[in-house]
Design an enzyme around this catalytic site. Structure first.
Site, PDB file in Angstrom:
ATOM      1  N   MET A 157       0.702  -1.353  -0.109  1.00 12.92           N
ATOM      2  CA  MET A 157       0.031   0.085   0.092  1.00 12.92           C
ATOM      3  C   MET A 157       0.800   1.347  -0.050  1.00 12.92           C
ATOM      4  O   MET A 157       1.897   1.201   0.701  1.00 12.92           O
ATOM      5  CB  MET A 157      -1.002   0.033   1.241  1.00 12.92           C
ATOM      6  CG  MET A 157      -2.006   1.047   1.025  1.00 12.92           C
ATOM      7  SD  MET A 157      -3.044   0.683  -0.168  1.00 12.92           S
ATOM      8  CE  MET A 157      -3.958  -0.904   0.668  1.00 12.92           C
ATOM      9  N   CYS A 158       0.449   2.336  -0.873  1.00 11.94           N
ATOM     10  CA  CYS A 158       1.517   3.368  -1.124  1.00 11.94           C
ATOM     11  C   CYS A 158       0.493   4.733  -0.847  1.00 11.94           C
ATOM     12  O   CYS A 158      -0.844   4.575  -1.057  1.00 11.94           O
ATOM     13  CB  CYS A 158       2.005   3.571  -2.368  1.00 11.94           C
ATOM     14  SG  CYS A 158       3.237   2.112  -2.802  1.00 11.94           S
ATOM     15  N   GLY A 159       1.097   5.650  -0.584  1.00 12.21           N
ATOM     16  CA  GLY A 159       0.385   7.086  -0.319  1.00 12.21           C
ATOM     17  C   GLY A 159       0.713   7.881  -1.549  1.00 12.21           C
ATOM     18  O   GLY A 159       1.832   7.983  -1.941  1.00 12.21           O
ATOM     19  N   ASN A 194      -0.490   3.079  -6.910  1.00 10.51           N
ATOM     20  CA  ASN A 194      -0.589   2.220  -5.627  1.00 10.51           C
ATOM     21  C   ASN A 194      -1.426   1.035  -6.009  1.00 10.51           C
ATOM     22  O   ASN A 194      -2.562   1.283  -6.369  1.00 10.51           O
ATOM     23  CB  ASN A 194      -1.520   3.133  -4.834  1.00 10.51           C
ATOM     24  CG  ASN A 194      -1.720   2.298  -3.483  1.00 10.51           C
ATOM     25  OD1 ASN A 194      -1.086   1.200  -3.215  1.00 10.51           O
ATOM     26  ND2 ASN A 194      -2.932   2.486  -2.874  1.00 10.51           N
TER      27      ASN A 194
END
Length: 232
Positions: A1-3, A69
């Site tokens: 999971m990325c921002g 993402n």
């Protein structure tokens, strides 16, 4: 999971508060980068869990800025050593026109959300997979228009900012010189529920939604489903 985040600032308002940076960092603690192009802010916070080397984001070339993402389930075998983000960006970089660029996302199998900026034409593309498995939010106020994977709104700002989880209607496009209008390339032919979601988005965010031709994901097409069913 990325921002991931993109922000059009309409005033001298600061798009990235310390609280918001902290929340985005929690989603991507291994690498972070913030850059500004044409007065638009892009930010990527990466959680490294794929590929032999980490892929910092945003990825930037003279033409494109890309933040991703997600997980791609249908990577070719010869691409297993690189990250999903690099693999998709290589396809995007080879696209000859807008339709070919949109088609790059049509072939992806897996949950994802993304932000892509065309620096030459000033077009911002963004969206979620057709099942809406990865989050992407849209915020609009007098001070900014923001696309991001997670958000922070202080109590005193909640009445000033219109915010909504972006419905997975398709791939969205906004031009930097006209962010009051949004074009959508639908994942499927719009029907009653799709139209209702689009109208709700217009009413909540205050951005007019225009519809382009559908771009049905290849894995969702009837012929592909039938072909896969025959193999079992």
């Amino acid at each position: 999971m990325c921002g991931i985040l993109c922000c059009f600032s309409k005033t001298d308002h600061e798009c990235l508060s310390k609280e918001l940076i902290g929340i985005l960092h929690n989603r991507g603690p291994n690498s972070e980068s913030i850059l500004t192009v044409n007065e638009i802010i892009f930010a990527g916070f990466v959680l490294h869990h794929q590929g032999t080397e980490m892929c910092p984001q945003p990825i930037k070339t003279d033409r494109h800025i890309f933040i991703f993402n997600g997980d791609v389930f249908n990577l070719p075998r010869n691409a297993c050593e690189i990250s999903d983000t690099n693999w998709i960006f290589n396809k995007i970089s080879g696209a000859k026109d807008e339709r070919a660029l949109i088609s790059c996302f049509r072939s992806i199998e897996g949950p994802f959300s993304f932000i892509l900026y065309d620096n030459r034409l000033g077009n911002l593309f963004f969206g979620r997979d057709s099942l809406g498995r990865n989050s992407l939010l849209m915020e609009n106020s007098k001070s900014h228009l923001r696309i991001l994977s997670t958000s922070y709104l202080s109590q005193d700002k909640r009445t000033e900012i219109a915010a909504v989880e972006l419905p997975p209607l398709g791939i969205y496009k906004i031009n930097k010189d006209n962010n009051k209008c949004c074009v959508v390339f639908p994942w499927q032919q719009p029907e009653e529920h799709w139209i209702a979601q689009a109208r709700s988005l217009e009413a909540t965010i205050g951005v007019r939604v225009l519809v382009e031709c559908p771009i049905e994901p290849s894995w969702l097409s009837i012929s592909t489903i039938n072909h896969k069913a025959q193999r079992f």
